[in-house]
Every structure is written in C-alpha cells, then in structure tokens.
Design an enzyme around this catalytic site. Structure first.
Site, PDB file in Angstrom:
ATOM      1  CB  SER A  73       4.119 -24.503  24.076  1.00 61.62           C
ATOM      2  OG  SER A  73       5.425 -24.878  23.721  1.00 61.62           O
ATOM      3  CG  HIS A  77      10.865 -26.269  23.413  1.00 62.95           C
ATOM      4  ND1 HIS A  77       9.788 -25.442  23.236  1.00 62.95           N
ATOM      5  CD2 HIS A  77      10.351 -27.478  23.770  1.00 62.95           C
ATOM      6  CE1 HIS A  77       8.662 -26.117  23.459  1.00 62.95           C
ATOM      7  NE2 HIS A  77       8.974 -27.344  23.799  1.00 62.95           N
ATOM      8  CE  LYS A 115      -0.542 -31.650  21.682  1.00 59.02           C
ATOM      9  NZ  LYS A 115       0.709 -32.244  22.137  1.00 59.02           N
ATOM     10  NE  ARG A 144       7.860 -29.530  30.637  1.00 63.84           N
ATOM     11  CZ  ARG A 144       6.920 -29.346  29.720  1.00 63.84           C
ATOM     12  NH1 ARG A 144       6.531 -28.139  29.413  1.00 63.84           N
ATOM     13  NH2 ARG A 144       6.379 -30.364  29.104  1.00 63.84           N
TER      14      ARG A 144
HETATM   15  P1  ADP Z   1       5.041 -32.687  23.094  1.00 61.78           P
HETATM   16  O1  ADP Z   1       3.679 -32.405  22.556  1.00 61.78           O
HETATM   17  O2  ADP Z   1       5.767 -33.778  22.371  1.00 61.78           O
HETATM   18  O3  ADP Z   1       5.124 -32.839  24.594  1.00 61.78           O
HETATM   19  P2  ADP Z   1       6.384 -30.141  23.448  1.00 61.78           P
HETATM   20  O4  ADP Z   1       6.731 -29.157  22.383  1.00 61.78           O
HETATM   21  O5  ADP Z   1       5.445 -29.695  24.521  1.00 61.78           O
HETATM   22  O6  ADP Z   1       5.859 -31.392  22.666  1.00 61.78           O
HETATM   23  O7  ADP Z   1       7.692 -30.632  24.165  1.00 61.78           O
HETATM   24  C1  ADP Z   1       8.752 -31.247  23.467  1.00 61.78           C
HETATM   25  C2  ADP Z   1       9.780 -31.767  24.469  1.00 61.78           C
HETATM   26  O8  ADP Z   1      10.387 -30.667  25.143  1.00 61.78           O
HETATM   27  C3  ADP Z   1       9.224 -32.665  25.577  1.00 61.78           C
HETATM   28  O9  ADP Z   1      10.199 -33.648  25.878  1.00 61.78           O
HETATM   29  C4  ADP Z   1       9.050 -31.739  26.743  1.00 61.78           C
HETATM   30  O10 ADP Z   1       9.130 -32.431  27.976  1.00 61.78           O
HETATM   31  C5  ADP Z   1      10.248 -30.834  26.541  1.00 61.78           C
HETATM   32  N1  ADP Z   1      10.069 -29.530  27.160  1.00 61.78           N
HETATM   33  C6  ADP Z   1       9.147 -28.589  26.878  1.00 61.78           C
HETATM   34  N2  ADP Z   1       9.299 -27.485  27.652  1.00 61.78           N
HETATM   35  C7  ADP Z   1      10.360 -27.760  28.456  1.00 61.78           C
HETATM   36  C8  ADP Z   1      11.018 -27.054  29.525  1.00 61.78           C
HETATM   37  N3  ADP Z   1      10.598 -25.856  29.893  1.00 61.78           N
HETATM   38  N4  ADP Z   1      12.062 -27.659  30.128  1.00 61.78           N
HETATM   39  C9  ADP Z   1      12.438 -28.913  29.749  1.00 61.78           C
HETATM   40  N5  ADP Z   1      11.886 -29.619  28.771  1.00 61.78           N
HETATM   41  C10 ADP Z   1      10.856 -29.063  28.142  1.00 61.78           C
END
Ligand code: ADP
Length: 161
Positions: A130, A19, A43, A92
């Site tokens: 995460s 992030h 969630k 990703r």
């Molecule tokens: P959500 O529940 O909205 O998916 P996340 O916190 O998991 O929330 O992710 C928020 C954003 O960050 C999403 O667009 C996700 O694809 C992106 N993201 C999370 N981890 C990575 C990573 N390692 N590389 C690129 N983008 C990421």
C-alpha cells in the site's frame, strides 16, 4: 457441515490487488473471510477507517463470502468474541517473515487456540505494498495494474489527479 471462517486483518490503506489475490486464495480454503480493518490511532493513514472499509466492500461487492469490518483492540479478543480460530496473513518477500513470525507467536501466547495461516500472493504482487502505491499515486503515476478500480478513483480524488 461446519462453516470455516478466517479473519484477515490489516491496515488496507488502501486495499491492493495483492490483498485481493490473498482473499481470493483464502476463499478456496475457507467458507468465509472476514476482512478486519484495523483502527489504529497511532498510525497515520491516508484513508479514514470508513473509506478503507467502503473501498474493500466495493471491491468484493460480488462476493457474498467476504465480510468487511473495522476492529479496535486486541485481535485475539475480536476472534474470541466472534468464535473464529484462524487468522489469515500474507507473506511477500522474506522481509515480512520476521515480523509476521513475532505477531503470530504473540497471538498464540495470548490465545493458544488461535492459528495463523500464511498464503503467498501471485508472483506479480510479491513487491506490492500500500505504501508504494501511495507514493506512485501521489506523483500522478499510473497504478491501475495494482489496485481495484474503486481504489484507483479514490487515489485520484485524494491527490487531485
Ligand atoms: P499491516 O499494517 O497489518 O501489515 P497491510 O494492509 O499492510 O496491514 O497488510 C495486511 C496483510 O496483507 C499482511 O499480512 C501483509 O503481509 C499482507 N499483504 C499486503 N500486501 C501483500 C502482497 N502484495 N502480497 C501478499 N501479502 C500482502
């Protein structure tokens, strides 16, 4: 000069270096990034909204162009209320694509002025999520290469290691 802002929404439970990498890349395209932490009662999250917001604030304490906020409800409403027309999301491996495509199509249908900008992290973070971090930390594994320092301490606190 017009200031360009983008909203980067997500759960951030907790924020990872994937992030962080995305926000830093976003800062080279936008003047301000608003990290919008989702309040999603459906969630279950490990960290409360306040904890997630605080961990992101501490991570970007030296970056005045990053703003952190919680939001509830429809993202497009939040964008309209704040006069921001751009969403930032990360991609990703290909597995993200289908879901992200659906969400961005839906956001555009709800509000045609909204565009989503997708960025890729550095390759070392392609498989980072995460959820994986929480699994590793739960069993006492070392996550220091994948999360900001305040998150490392917070995870150790949650799992008592
Ligand atoms: P959500 O529940 O909205 O998916 P996340 O916190 O998991 O929330 O992710 C928020 C954003 O960050 C999403 O667009 C996700 O694809 C992106 N993201 C999370 N981890 C990575 C990573 N390692 N590389 C690129 N983008 C990421």
């Amino acid at each position: 000069m017009t200031q360009r802002a983008a909203v980067y929404p997500g759960s951030f439970d907790p924020i990872t270096l994937g992030h962080v990498d995305l926000v830093r890349r976003g800062l080279s395209l936008f003047d301000e990034i608003v990290v919008a932490v989702a309040i999603n009662s459906a969630k279950h999250t490990l960290f409360s909204l306040d904890e997630r917001v605080e961990l992101i604030r501490r991570t970007f304490a030296d970056e005045p162009r990053v703003r952190v906020t919680g939001f509830e409800g429809l993202l497009v409403d939040y964008l309209q209320q704040n006069g921001i027309g751009t969403l930032l999301r990360g991609l990703r491996a290909i597995s993200d694509f289908d879901y992200e495509f659906q969400i961005s199509q839906m956001n555009r249908a709800l509000c045609p002025e909204v565009d989503t900008v997708f960025l890729m992290t550095g390759s070392q973070y392609f498989y980072l999520s995460s959820s994986v971090i929480k699994e590793v930390a739960r069993f006492g594994g070392d996550v220091s290469a994948w999360v900001p320092e305040p998150v490392q301490a917070a995870l150790a606190g949650k799992f008592g290691n």
